[in-house]
Design a protein around this motif. Structure first.
Motif: not given
Length: 269
Positions: A1-4, A10-13, A47-49, A91-93
């Motif tokens: 898992m990517t660390y914010l 880094y990438s996240l979805n 994770g975030r919501a 998709s987010i970079l």
């Protein structure tokens, strides 16, 4: 898992889901909040919501298992859940060295602070809400079109006021979902606190055609409402005319009976 907010690009979805017609935000006090208006919460360690009254939930950096568990946790607070939730993925970079904005099919962000995620979530949440309303309006059009065609061909509408009132109620419910809970035409409150994020907001709003889709829906809803009201007026006028004829017939019958009684008595003498 990517660390914010980690080092380097880094990438996240981002996953947007419309779970139902309304999410009771006030009853979610047990969740660990990161920001409010809209409510942003922590899921697991990274994770975030972001959650909306419209029933939309936008998840960042959350895997499939966590997504399913979190949606199940929200289920008791969802009103009128959708059998098939509307979905939108992005998709987010995250790269501090690049200009923010959409690039090909992904979004570039300078960082993943809660305010930026709120802005992204606002647009994705509105997009899935609009997708749901577009489907509802399409069904409403399919139902009312034959009624308008019947009026055009035969000069008469339906015989049931309940049917027309339901069409009017459906149009009003969709408008309430968009304007009331969805706040489609409004900027998120975080923009007023972080004006530097307005450019990002406007860019995403244009990309997802939020205002254009809203205006198109409003025009269709106005047409549905106008058609239903016109047909209802015709039905009420027809009923009023029928009542007037009943009154006239009763008056005529009463006159005939009076004359019969009068001449009947005269003939008897």
């Amino acid at each position: 898992m990517t660390y914010l907010n980690g080092e380097g690009p880094y990438s996240l979805n981002a996953r947007a889901r419309l779970l139902g017609r309304h999410l009771d935000i006030k009853r979610l006090g047990h969740l660990e909040s990161l920001a409010i208006n809209p409510l942003a919460v922590l899921i697991g360690e990274q994770g975030r919501a972001v959650l909306f009254r419209s029933g939309a939930v936008v998840l960042f950096n959350v895997d499939d298992g966590q997504t399913a568990a979190f949606i199940a946790e929200l289920a008791p607070f969802i009103k009128d859940p959708l059998a098939q939730p509307e979905a939108e993925d992005l998709s987010i970079l995250v790269d501090p060295g690049r200009t923010e904005g959409l690039e090909r099919e992904r979004l570039v962000l300078a960082d993943a602070d809660p305010a930026r995620l709120q802005v992204v979530a606002d647009i994705l949440g509105k997009s899935v809400l609009l997708a749901d309303q577009e489907a509802r309006v399409a069904l409403a059009f399919d139902r009312i079109e034959p009624l308008a065609e019947q009026m055009r061909r035969y000069g008469r509408g339906v015989n049931s006021a309940d049917t027309l009132i339901r069409h009017i109620g459906e149009a009003l419910a969709i408008q309430q979902a968009m304007v009331g809970r969805g706040e489609i035409g409004d900027k998120p409150e975080v923009i007023w606190e972080r004006p530097d994020l307005e450019r990002l907001f406007l860019s995403l709003e244009a990309e997802y055609e939020i205002r254009e889709r809203q205006l198109a829906l409003e025009r269709k809803l106005a047409l549905i409402h106008e058609t239903a009201v016109t047909l209802l007026d015709l039905l009420q006028s027809k009923r009023s005319l029928r009542v007037e004829w009943y009154i006239v017939i009763l008056i005529v019958i009463e006159i005939v009976l009076s004359l019969y009684e009068l001449f009947g008595r005269g003939t008897g003498h």
